[in-house]
Scaffold this active site. Structure first.
Site, PDB file in Angstrom:
ATOM      1  N   ASN A  46      -2.117  -5.409 -11.087  1.00 15.57           N
ATOM      2  CA  ASN A  46      -1.405  -4.156 -10.885  1.00 15.57           C
ATOM      3  C   ASN A  46      -0.946  -3.589 -12.224  1.00 15.57           C
ATOM      4  O   ASN A  46      -0.650  -4.323 -13.168  1.00 15.57           O
ATOM      5  CB  ASN A  46      -0.232  -4.320  -9.902  1.00 15.57           C
ATOM      6  N   GLU A  48       1.737  -0.739 -13.399  1.00 15.23           N
ATOM      7  CA  GLU A  48       2.799   0.182 -13.002  1.00 15.23           C
ATOM      8  C   GLU A  48       2.899   1.360 -13.964  1.00 15.23           C
ATOM      9  O   GLU A  48       2.371   1.324 -15.074  1.00 15.23           O
ATOM     10  CB  GLU A  48       4.142  -0.553 -12.950  1.00 15.23           C
ATOM     11  N   CYS A  57      -2.677  -0.480  -7.778  1.00 14.36           N
ATOM     12  CA  CYS A  57      -2.635  -1.829  -7.218  1.00 14.36           C
ATOM     13  C   CYS A  57      -3.779  -2.694  -7.765  1.00 14.36           C
ATOM     14  O   CYS A  57      -4.844  -2.189  -8.125  1.00 14.36           O
ATOM     15  CB  CYS A  57      -2.746  -1.772  -5.698  1.00 14.36           C
ATOM     16  N   GLU A  59      -5.842  -4.700  -6.287  1.00 15.05           N
ATOM     17  CA  GLU A  59      -7.077  -4.658  -5.515  1.00 15.05           C
ATOM     18  C   GLU A  59      -7.969  -3.504  -5.954  1.00 15.05           C
ATOM     19  O   GLU A  59      -9.181  -3.644  -6.107  1.00 15.05           O
ATOM     20  CB  GLU A  59      -6.785  -4.504  -4.014  1.00 15.05           C
ATOM     21  N   CYS A  88      -1.636  -3.074   0.685  1.00 15.44           N
ATOM     22  CA  CYS A  88      -0.977  -1.881   1.221  1.00 15.44           C
ATOM     23  C   CYS A  88      -1.990  -1.025   1.978  1.00 15.44           C
ATOM     24  O   CYS A  88      -3.199  -1.251   1.902  1.00 15.44           O
ATOM     25  CB  CYS A  88      -0.328  -1.087   0.088  1.00 15.44           C
ATOM     26  N   CYS A  91      -4.709   0.573  -0.214  1.00  9.90           N
ATOM     27  CA  CYS A  91      -5.732  -0.388  -0.642  1.00  9.90           C
ATOM     28  C   CYS A  91      -6.662  -0.760   0.511  1.00  9.90           C
ATOM     29  O   CYS A  91      -7.864  -0.928   0.309  1.00  9.90           O
ATOM     30  CB  CYS A  91      -5.091  -1.638  -1.225  1.00  9.90           C
TER      31      CYS A  91
END
Length: 142
Positions: A46, A48, A57, A59, A88, A91
């Site tokens: 990830n 940010e 993210c 993934e 999430c 994703c």
């Protein structure tokens, strides 16, 4: 669902990628590893951003890495984090684009060290995902 034969390598790659996460705001590090149809493993973590909506993210980073390397047929994705490693909604839909029936390996780092990750079909996590019709014409939506 049965774990793919490569699950130990996927878990190891995902955990290694997690250590590279850029998470200065949440301190919530996530790693992911995507398994291509040819057996190649692509990793992501990830990333940010101060503008939270721009955070990416793990993934999606792993899948984008695979696509950038020319691999679009994905068989599995492993997600490693401390806690409940469920992708999430964004994703889930993003992964659905590349294989609705891919295996999702949920690697909870708070579990037993030798315990294999939980494995579930993406279509079970996102039972009504959608895809647009693909076309050969650049710039067209089907």
């Amino acid at each position: 669902m049965n774990l793919p034969a490569q699950w130990p390598a996927l878990v190891a790659a995902s955990r290694t990628a997690r250590q590279l996460a850029y998470a200065p705001y949440s301190r919530y590090q996530v790693g992911a590893a995507a398994l291509g149809s040819d057996g190649t493993i692509f990793t992501g973590c990830n990333v940010e951003n101060a503008s939270y909506g721009l955070t990416i993210c793990a993934e999606r980073v792993a899948v984008c890495t695979a696509v950038a390397a020319g691999q679009q047929a994905l068989k599995a994705v492993c997600i490693s984090l401390s806690g409940v490693p469920v992708p999430c909604g964004a994703c889930r839909q993003f992964l659905f684009e590349f294989n609705p029936d891919m295996a999702i390996l949920l690697d909870n780092l708070q579990g037993e060290p030798e315990q294999p990750p939980e494995c579930i079909l993406l279509s079970d996590l996102l039972p009504r995902g959608f895809r647009l019709a693909k076309t050969d014409r650049p710039g067209s939506l089907g």
